[in-house]
Write a protein that holds these residues in place. Structure first.
Motif, short mmCIF file in Angstrom:
data_model
loop_
_atom_site.label_atom_id
_atom_site.label_comp_id
_atom_site.label_asym_id
_atom_site.label_seq_id
_atom_site.Cartn_x
_atom_site.Cartn_y
_atom_site.Cartn_z
N GLY A 86 -10.45 -4.87 5.81
CA GLY A 86 -9.23 -4.65 6.04
C GLY A 86 -8.25 -5.89 6.61
O GLY A 86 -8.28 -6.79 6.16
N SER A 87 -7.21 -5.30 7.03
CA SER A 87 -6.19 -6.39 7.30
C SER A 87 -6.21 -7.17 8.68
O SER A 87 -5.79 -8.01 8.98
CB SER A 87 -4.93 -5.96 7.23
N TYR A 146 -8.61 -6.84 1.38
CA TYR A 146 -8.46 -5.88 2.33
C TYR A 146 -9.38 -4.59 2.13
O TYR A 146 -9.54 -3.83 3.22
CB TYR A 146 -7.17 -5.39 1.73
N ILE A 162 -0.86 -11.09 4.41
CA ILE A 162 -2.24 -11.83 4.40
C ILE A 162 -1.98 -13.30 4.05
O ILE A 162 -1.39 -13.56 3.47
CB ILE A 162 -3.19 -11.27 3.38
N THR A 207 0.68 -1.29 0.13
CA THR A 207 -0.14 0.18 0.01
C THR A 207 0.90 1.26 -0.25
O THR A 207 1.83 1.30 0.47
CB THR A 207 -0.86 0.07 1.09
#
Length: 299
Positions: free
Chosen positions: A109-110, A105, A66, A39
């Motif tokens: 989100g993570s 994501y 992830i 990101t």
């Protein structure tokens, strides 16, 4: 000179430290069990799914790992009303895998808590819908595999927009609520007893019918056997009478003497018989003298 060298050494050490920090911020490693999402200022720019050493823009881009392995999630116990109006407290678990890291994501989100809350609510809703159309015996029988497959398919359809795939959903435990467990168990026992009594009654009726059929067949067989025996006995007696008659016609005197001797053997066989007869009685004629001469047989 010493001051100059010392300043140059400090500057070289500082440059080396800065280089190490920049290099550390630039390079990162992706393992075989994860996918890296790069990101830039919070916005995803690329996905790296190749294990090994990779680089990014230092201090500008961040790396979010992830996990690509199967992730287990426990589903808290939920009370479900079945089709037969019985209640069950169902405790389940689900196995999922991230198949689209970017969509995953962007959706949750993570953090793992984001997908957990959505997965729990989705699985519980599917459990209520699917189990609400099934009876208790179906849930406790071999149909459970089909039930869980239907729940998994529904959860997959609802979670498709989150970039994950639901690999499996299983019921870990299904218990009756404590407040009505005894009543339900008693009702189930009564139902089992009723089915058992019905099975026994049907078995007794079948056994009685089989015994009646066997007794009828036995009676028919015995009657046929007695009829055959009487017929054969009559034929035998008829043949014996005919043989006696033929023998008598051939030599009546010999036949009469032979019958007399048979009578002697029957009377005197035991040795304890006593006969009180007059001297002129014909029964003892063969003991008093020789039998009369046999007549010539007829032509």
């Amino acid at each position: 000179m010493n001051g100059v060298f010392s300043r140059l050494g400090v500057a070289a050490l500082a440059a080396a430290l800065v280089g190490v920090v920049v290099l550390y911020s630039t390079l990162f490693t992706v393992t075989q069990t994860e996918v890296a999402l790069v990101t830039q200022f919070g916005a995803p720019v690329r996905v790296i799914d190749t294990p090994g050493l990779h680089a990014k823009i230092p201090f500008v881009q961040d790396v979010i790992p992830i996990d690509r392995r199967l992730l287990p999630f426990a589903i808290p116990g939920e009370e479900v009303i079945l089709n037969d109006q019985r209640r069950l407290v169902v405790d389940a678990f689900a196995m999922l895998r991230v198949v689209d890291p970017l969509k995953y994501y962007q959706s949750v989100g993570s953090a793992e808590d984001g997908i957990r809350s959505r997965l729990v609510s989705t699985v519980q809703s599917s459990l209520r819908r699917v189990l609400g159309n099934r009876a208790l015996l179906a849930v406790l029988s071999s149909e459970r595999g089909q039930i869980m497959s239907a729940i998994r398919d529904q959860v997959n359809a609802e979670m498709a927009g989150f970039g994950v795939k639901i690999v499996d959903v299983r019921i870990r435990r299904a218990d009756l609520p404590e407040e009505n467990k005894e009543a339900i168990l008693s009702r189930m026992k009564s139902e089992r007893v009723r089915i058992a009594n019905q099975a026994r009654a049907e078995g007794a009726a079948t056994a009685a019918r089989i015994r009646a059929d066997a007794e009828r067949e036995r009676t028919v067989l015995l009657a046929n056997a007695r009829a055959d025996a009487d017929r054969l006995r009559g034929q035998g007696e008829e043949a014996a009478s005919r043989i006696y008659a033929d023998a008598y016609r051939q030599d009546p005197a010999f036949f009469a003497a032979w019958r007399t001797w048979q009578a002697y053997r029957s009377v005197f066989a035991t040795g304890g018989s006593r006969l009180v007869l007059t001297p002129d009685n014909q029964f003892l004629r063969d003991l008093q003298g020789p039998p009369p001469a046999a007549a010539a047989p007829p032509p």
